[in-house]
Design a protein around this motif. Sequence first.
Motif, PDB file in Angstrom:
ATOM      1  N   MET A   4       0.826  -1.201   0.000  1.00 43.95           N
ATOM      2  CA  MET A   4       0.000   0.000   0.000  1.00 43.95           C
ATOM      3  C   MET A   4       0.868   1.262   0.000  1.00 43.95           C
ATOM      4  SD  MET A   4      -3.280   0.082  -0.262  1.00 43.95           S
ATOM      5  CE  MET A   4      -3.720   1.620   0.549  1.00 43.95           C
ATOM      6  N   THR A   5       1.925   1.236   0.807  1.00 45.34           N
ATOM      7  CA  THR A   5       2.817   2.399   0.869  1.00 45.34           C
ATOM      8  C   THR A   5       3.440   2.674  -0.490  1.00 45.34           C
ATOM      9  OG1 THR A   5       3.334   1.983   3.204  1.00 45.34           O
ATOM     10  CG2 THR A   5       4.881   3.353   1.970  1.00 45.34           C
ATOM     11  N   GLN A   6       3.861   1.603  -1.182  1.00 43.50           N
ATOM     12  CA  GLN A   6       4.454   1.773  -2.503  1.00 43.50           C
ATOM     13  C   GLN A   6       3.435   2.344  -3.484  1.00 43.50           C
ATOM     14  OE1 GLN A   6       7.803   1.190  -3.343  1.00 43.50           O
ATOM     15  NE2 GLN A   6       7.122   2.324  -5.150  1.00 43.50           N
ATOM     16  N   ALA A   7       2.199   1.870  -3.405  1.00 42.93           N
ATOM     17  CA  ALA A   7       1.149   2.372  -4.291  1.00 42.93           C
ATOM     18  C   ALA A   7       0.873   3.848  -4.025  1.00 42.93           C
ATOM     19  CB  ALA A   7      -0.135   1.555  -4.110  1.00 42.93           C
ATOM     20  N   ILE A   8       0.865   4.232  -2.757  1.00 41.30           N
ATOM     21  CA  ILE A   8       0.639   5.639  -2.407  1.00 41.30           C
ATOM     22  C   ILE A   8       1.783   6.502  -2.927  1.00 41.30           C
ATOM     23  CG2 ILE A   8       0.433   7.266  -0.490  1.00 41.30           C
ATOM     24  CD1 ILE A   8      -0.902   5.015   1.107  1.00 41.30           C
ATOM     25  N   MET A   9       3.019   6.002  -2.784  1.00 38.25           N
ATOM     26  CA  MET A   9       4.181   6.753  -3.269  1.00 38.25           C
ATOM     27  C   MET A   9       4.110   6.937  -4.778  1.00 38.25           C
ATOM     28  SD  MET A   9       7.227   5.112  -0.926  1.00 38.25           S
ATOM     29  CE  MET A   9       8.504   5.976  -1.844  1.00 38.25           C
ATOM     30  N   ASN A  10       3.740   5.880  -5.480  1.00 35.47           N
ATOM     31  CA  ASN A  10       3.627   5.969  -6.942  1.00 35.47           C
ATOM     32  C   ASN A  10       2.584   7.004  -7.347  1.00 35.47           C
ATOM     33  OD1 ASN A  10       5.551   3.955  -7.188  1.00 35.47           O
ATOM     34  ND2 ASN A  10       4.055   2.310  -7.474  1.00 35.47           N
ATOM     35  N   GLN A  11       1.470   7.008  -6.626  1.00 39.22           N
ATOM     36  CA  GLN A  11       0.395   7.954  -6.939  1.00 39.22           C
ATOM     37  C   GLN A  11       0.814   9.375  -6.588  1.00 39.22           C
ATOM     38  OE1 GLN A  11      -2.256   6.570  -8.280  1.00 39.22           O
ATOM     39  NE2 GLN A  11      -3.832   8.142  -8.323  1.00 39.22           N
ATOM     40  N   ALA A  12       1.554   9.518  -5.492  1.00 38.42           N
ATOM     41  CA  ALA A  12       1.955  10.846  -5.025  1.00 38.42           C
ATOM     42  C   ALA A  12       2.873  11.542  -6.019  1.00 38.42           C
ATOM     43  CB  ALA A  12       2.644  10.736  -3.662  1.00 38.42           C
ATOM     44  N   ARG A  13       3.621  10.757  -6.797  1.00 40.52           N
ATOM     45  CA  ARG A  13       4.536  11.348  -7.781  1.00 40.52           C
ATOM     46  C   ARG A  13       3.794  12.148  -8.843  1.00 40.52           C
ATOM     47  NH1 ARG A  13       7.088   6.052  -7.517  1.00 40.52           N
ATOM     48  NH2 ARG A  13       8.936   6.167  -6.176  1.00 40.52           N
ATOM     49  N   GLN A  14       2.498  11.894  -8.977  1.00 44.30           N
ATOM     50  CA  GLN A  14       1.707  12.644  -9.952  1.00 44.30           C
ATOM     51  C   GLN A  14       1.381  14.060  -9.456  1.00 44.30           C
ATOM     52  OE1 GLN A  14      -1.720  10.441 -11.327  1.00 44.30           O
ATOM     53  NE2 GLN A  14      -0.644   8.493 -11.278  1.00 44.30           N
TER      54      GLN A  14
END
Length: 442
Positions: free
Chosen positions: A370-380
């Motif tokens: 979940m943390t990795q998914a949030i980080m990926n989304q945050a890059r946007q």
Amino acid sequence: MNVTETLNDGLKRAYEITITGAELDAKVDEKLAEAQPEVEMKGFRKGKVPLPLLKKQFGPRLMGEAMQETVDGAMQGHLEESGDRPAMQPEIKMVNEDWKEGDDIVVSMSYEKLPDIPDVDYKKLKLERLVVSPAEAEVDEALGKIAESAQNFATKKGKAAKGDQVVIDFLGKVDGEPFDGGAAEDYPLVLGSDSFIPGFEEQLVGTKAGEEKDVEVSFPEEYQAEHLAGKAAVFECKIKEVKKPVPAEMNDELAKQYGAEDLAALKGQIEEQLKAQYSGAARQVLKRQLLDQLDDLVKFDLPPSLVDAEAGQIAHQLWHEENPDVQGHDHPEIEPTEEHKTLAERRVRLGLLLAELGQKNDVQVSDAEMTQAIMNQARQYPGQERQFFEFIQKNQAAQQQLRAPLFEDKVIDFIFEMAAVEDKDVSKDDLQKAVEALEDED
């Protein structure tokens, strides 16, 4: 308390729940007794206020809480006993709206239950995974693009063309007077890079080393330096050298610029990147194969409310894709078509099937995933990463939107492990055609 079934039609269920006035009074007395030790009231020691006095003062408010808790408890008890899982939040309505204290309370409860999902022998599924091995020519082509992007410039004879680099001295003047920041020496300017004021670079096309040229331009109205905005200017330019672009030499030194130990290591990195790209595309195709087979193989009743909600969402999304200029919900009512409903039925059916399989086999999305998914989304959202993290932490619905596709992919991988998956070597073009076919179907 009495629960009477009033509707049993397919997945639709309705019940009438009767809670006696005595049960409600007992619930109120129970809540008063719990609160009594902490209550302070003038004329009484703490915890010694008589229950009748407490009931007179706090009873009406506690009656509302008691009614809500009793109805919720009755609903939960029914669901646990029946094993029903509502597709959406059950609808609760008061039947005897003229209720007064001491009366029985009668409420109706209705919902659509989730269907029983049939067992599937996933080992009987036969799937074909497309495998593409990167060709040496593809790796060389990628290296060529790297060299091109890392291009150098070499001195050329003749006139400067678009894409060439000119080394210039320049002095800018407004109303005949030089201005701060308007002069430089030995400045390397790539013609066509649009790094200077509009119209500047075009006037240097065709110049040669040793020439001098006055470039006449106007600063944009919205120029950041307000004292220059909209002003006409003349730049006295001396062209000292003209250079043409040349690709960088592919060697170990260039490879090190891209984080590799040497050229061979860089080639290896490129090959792995290509393999990952092809593997990701092949997984899309394999996943569609799997979902198509499951859609043909498994049939069961679907809750109409879920299908209608999904169809509405599909119709809404497609409408906005066709009308990108319209934001929000300020548009005519969008009615789902039969095509939308058919697609919705497929999505709901497969979603319920995958959810059931994941639940039965304890498929979990880890905190790290979940943390990795949030980080990926945050890059946007560059510069707003912290605000995005805080928004996700406080928003359960947003968390579920991120978790749902992770959960689905893990269940899909679980099925892949059980199914008979045969690898098939294909060309890059064949894989591309398969991916394009998926996009056409969508």
